[in-house]
Scaffold this active site. Structure first.
Site, mmCIF file in Angstrom:
data_model
loop_
_atom_site.group_PDB
_atom_site.id
_atom_site.type_symbol
_atom_site.label_atom_id
_atom_site.label_comp_id
_atom_site.label_asym_id
_atom_site.label_seq_id
_atom_site.Cartn_x
_atom_site.Cartn_y
_atom_site.Cartn_z
ATOM 1 N N ALA A 1 51.326 120.345 130.754
ATOM 2 C CA ALA A 1 51.606 121.454 129.855
ATOM 3 C C ALA A 1 50.155 122.135 129.935
ATOM 4 C CB ALA A 1 52.025 121.256 128.551
ATOM 5 N N LYS B 1 52.737 115.038 124.528
ATOM 6 C CA LYS B 1 52.668 114.880 122.947
ATOM 7 C C LYS B 1 52.288 113.700 122.273
ATOM 8 C CE LYS B 1 57.046 116.934 121.997
ATOM 9 N NZ LYS B 1 57.554 117.806 122.820
ATOM 10 N N ALA B 2 51.607 113.949 121.211
ATOM 11 C CA ALA B 2 51.218 112.739 120.423
ATOM 12 C C ALA B 2 52.659 111.860 119.984
ATOM 13 C CB ALA B 2 50.561 112.976 119.242
ATOM 14 N N SER C 1 38.480 119.034 121.266
ATOM 15 C CA SER C 1 38.674 120.364 120.610
ATOM 16 C C SER C 1 38.173 121.519 121.211
ATOM 17 C CB SER C 1 37.962 119.952 119.116
ATOM 18 O OG SER C 1 37.962 121.152 118.563
ATOM 19 N N LYS D 1 37.884 113.212 115.498
ATOM 20 C CA LYS D 1 38.491 114.233 116.231
ATOM 21 C C LYS D 1 39.246 114.770 114.519
ATOM 22 C CE LYS D 1 40.343 117.795 117.945
ATOM 23 N NZ LYS D 1 41.734 118.159 117.666
ATOM 24 N N HIS E 1 36.955 116.524 112.179
ATOM 25 C CA HIS E 1 36.630 117.513 112.484
ATOM 26 C C HIS E 1 37.797 118.776 111.952
ATOM 27 C CE1 HIS E 1 37.655 121.102 115.449
ATOM 28 N NE2 HIS E 1 36.263 121.035 115.543
ATOM 29 N N ASN E 2 39.020 118.258 112.116
ATOM 30 C CA ASN E 2 40.144 119.269 112.058
ATOM 31 C C ASN E 2 40.165 119.451 110.455
ATOM 32 O OD1 ASN E 2 40.508 118.958 114.666
ATOM 33 N ND2 ASN E 2 42.729 118.922 114.284
ATOM 34 N N GLU F 1 37.557 121.433 109.529
ATOM 35 C CA GLU F 1 38.397 122.912 110.056
ATOM 36 C C GLU F 1 39.239 123.539 108.902
ATOM 37 O OE1 GLU F 1 39.775 122.689 114.107
ATOM 38 O OE2 GLU F 1 41.553 123.959 113.118
ATOM 39 N N LYS G 1 49.867 121.538 111.531
ATOM 40 C CA LYS G 1 50.456 120.375 112.320
ATOM 41 C C LYS G 1 50.301 119.301 112.116
ATOM 42 C CE LYS G 1 50.159 122.778 116.730
ATOM 43 N NZ LYS G 1 49.483 122.724 118.100
HETATM 44 P P1 2AM Z 1 57.701 117.727 131.185
HETATM 45 O O1 2AM Z 1 57.139 118.950 131.918
HETATM 46 O O2 2AM Z 1 58.300 116.872 132.214
HETATM 47 O O3 2AM Z 1 58.387 118.099 130.166
HETATM 48 C C1 2AM Z 1 54.273 118.337 126.978
HETATM 49 O O4 2AM Z 1 55.365 118.000 126.563
HETATM 50 C C2 2AM Z 1 53.840 117.710 128.315
HETATM 51 O O5 2AM Z 1 54.353 116.236 128.030
HETATM 52 C C3 2AM Z 1 54.591 118.013 129.379
HETATM 53 O O6 2AM Z 1 53.980 118.092 130.460
HETATM 54 C C4 2AM Z 1 55.924 117.136 129.532
HETATM 55 O O7 2AM Z 1 56.561 116.775 130.865
HETATM 56 C C5 2AM Z 1 55.016 116.020 128.804
HETATM 57 N N1 2AM Z 1 56.071 114.914 128.282
HETATM 58 C C6 2AM Z 1 56.523 114.988 127.126
HETATM 59 N N2 2AM Z 1 57.355 114.043 127.081
HETATM 60 C C7 2AM Z 1 57.454 113.023 127.913
HETATM 61 C C8 2AM Z 1 57.842 111.780 128.219
HETATM 62 N N3 2AM Z 1 58.567 111.000 127.376
HETATM 63 N N4 2AM Z 1 57.173 111.184 129.214
HETATM 64 C C9 2AM Z 1 56.597 111.931 130.447
HETATM 65 N N5 2AM Z 1 56.093 113.285 130.089
HETATM 66 C C10 2AM Z 1 56.254 113.655 128.933
#
Ligand code: 2AM
Length: 476
Positions: free
Chosen positions: A11, A75-76, A128, A182, A185-186, A189, A260
């Protein structure tokens, strides 16, 4: 050909980080769950450097020189765990997985411990600077083992922001230290943004200035001790005119601040560790209350005071006072943040270099500011101050600012303009400097209803007064 580093999760943040590595001469393997994104990246930006696109996880791992350095930018949360599990299977002892997302430090601690069992290094790394920073030089806060930093550090330092030739990247400490810092930091912020927003509100509602005039005031402040990225962008936002209405942009934006969650994490962690971060907490609550439309609508007709117009001379003087109040409140917010870093470091055994944290936040990140040079100096060498408030430089600034600071908070209160950040910061300052606190009375109340006991100032031991009886005192 073998890649020095690999980035999976393409992404915007992941793509920009990969491009940043490539632009600095590193061969970068790139991979994404959906392979179309990998192809698109190489098609569009392949000319910027040496990319090795990989369609599959296996191909990606095979493209990396050993020990492998693999950066995860997804994504976290659950996605991060899924990707870690997938790659851990394919890696060998000594390889490194770096998570550059905004993970909670407790998740990072858990992941680091689990991967260590398999002989893998896990590096939770705070980054960041947003999308722009990821591409052109972010502030980078890696945790994990010292050994992994020896392998990853030079690559990360090469792509980080630089200030006076120094990279805005340093090893923070083991396991979750990087993501912890981090997070703080936020939190800082959030506080800094809230304080700036309150300064704007006071200049508008008390001094009577228009947004464009306030933009000029901020531009002027930005040439002095408040010089910072946040003040700079604030001036830009205030000067912006809405194309539809022709009025100030700030007047057509819905006044509901979103979040967030990293500010909330900071306050939750501070509560757990017993660290008073009231300035950061007020900033998180200020965003929260702004979103409660029903509460605000219900209360909209509650009475407030008259607001007289200020004479232009008084408005100019008030503006100077607001600058002082903003600077003093900012010192408090940062002092609270550094207190949290110190306590987190002690609690988790991280041994965080607090001067180095200030140094790597001078560039690349959202709170980058000239001010951080002073914080670095406060913690560099010699005896670290117990709190930034008593560092000689900041102590002198607070001494010089305190009358103006009180005046601004008093005027805000009299005129009914909410200034929770300024007020909380001043209350913290006055609490620390008060010789005696009414906490003594609270202890009395606790002993009265719950026999919780108290200590005395004049002798050792715990005591209880027989409140329901003859009120004699017993040593417990
Ligand atoms: P994607 O393009 O195949 O959706 C932000 O969401 C990034 O994290 C994207 O590159 C997304 O891939 C990737 N992503 C999100 N969930 C994922 C997962 N379970 N396994 C692998 N990549 C993931």
């Amino acid at each position: 050909r073998q890649a020095q580093i690999g980035v999976t999760g393409l992404a915007v943040m992941g793509s920009n980080l990969a491009r940043n590595f490539a632009r600095h001469g590193h061969t970068v393997a790139v991979h994404n769950r959906t392979a179309a994104k990998t192809r698109a990246l190489v098609e569009e930006f392949g000319h910027e450097g040496d990319f090795v696109p990989a369609e599959s996880a296996r191909e990606f791992v095979a493209a990396l020189e050993r020990p492998r350095r693999l950066v995860i930018m997804v994504k976290a949360g659950a996605a991060t765990d899924a990707v870690i599990d997938e790659f851990a299977e394919l890696l060998e002892p000594g390889d490194m997985i770096m998570d550059g997302g905004n993970a909670h430090f407790e998740d990072t601690r858990r992941r680091e411990a689990a991967l260590k069992e398999r002989g893998l290094h896990f590096v939770g790394c705070g980054i960041s600077g947003g999308e722009e920073g990821a591409l052109n030089g972010p502030s980078i806060m890696p945790g994990g083992s010292a050994e992994s930093y020896r392998a990853l550090g030079p690559l990360l330092e090469s792509i980080s922001a630089k200030v006076d030739g120094e990279p805005c990247c340093a090893h923070i400490g083991p396991d979750g230290a990087g993501h912890f810092v981090k997070m703080v930091h936020n939190g800082i912020e959030y506080a800094d943004m809230q304080l700036i927003a309150e300064a704007y509100d006071l200049l508008r509602k008390v001094a009577g200035y228009e947004p464009a005039q306030i933009a000029d005031i901020f531009r002027k402040w930005n040439t002095g001790r408040l010089d910072s990225y946040l003040i700079e962008i604030t001036a830009e936002v205030l000067a912006h005119t809405d194309a539809d209405t022709g009025g100030p942009f700030v007047d057509i934006v819905a006044d509901r601040a979103e979040q967030k969650g990293t500010g909330r994490w900071t306050v939750q962690t501070a509560l757990d560790l017993g660290v008073p971060v009231s300035g950061i907490a007020e900033a998180v609550f200020a965003r929260s209350v702004s979103g409660h439309a029903e509460l605000r609508a219900a209360a909209a007709d509650l009475p407030g005071p008259e607001r007289p117009e200020l004479h232009p001379d008084d408005a100019a003087r008030f503006t100077e006072h607001v600058e002082q109040a903003l600077y003093a409140s900012k010192i408090v917010a940062y002092a609270q943040g550094w207190h949290l870093i110190q306590t987190g470091g002690e609690q988790y055994g991280w041994d965080i270099d607090r001067a180095s944290v200030a140094a790597i936040w001078r560039g690349g990140c959202i709170i980058r500011a000239r001010f951080l040079d002073e914080i670095r100096a406060a913690y560099r060498g010699g005896q670290a101050p117990v709190t930034l408030l008593t560092d000689p430089t900041f102590g002198e600034a607070l001494r010089a600012a305190q009358n103006a600071w009180r005046h601004v908070v008093a005027r805000a209160t009299e005129l009914g303009v909410p200034a929770p950040g300024f007020s909380a910061a001043l209350a913290y300052y006055d609490t620390l400097r008060a010789g005696r606190l009414p906490a003594a009375l609270v202890q009395g109340q606790r002993d009265y209803f719950g026999a919780h006991t108290y200590q005395r100032t004049d002798k050792d031991g715990s005591y209880h007064t027989l409140w329901g009886g003859d009120r004699s005192e017993r040593k417990e």
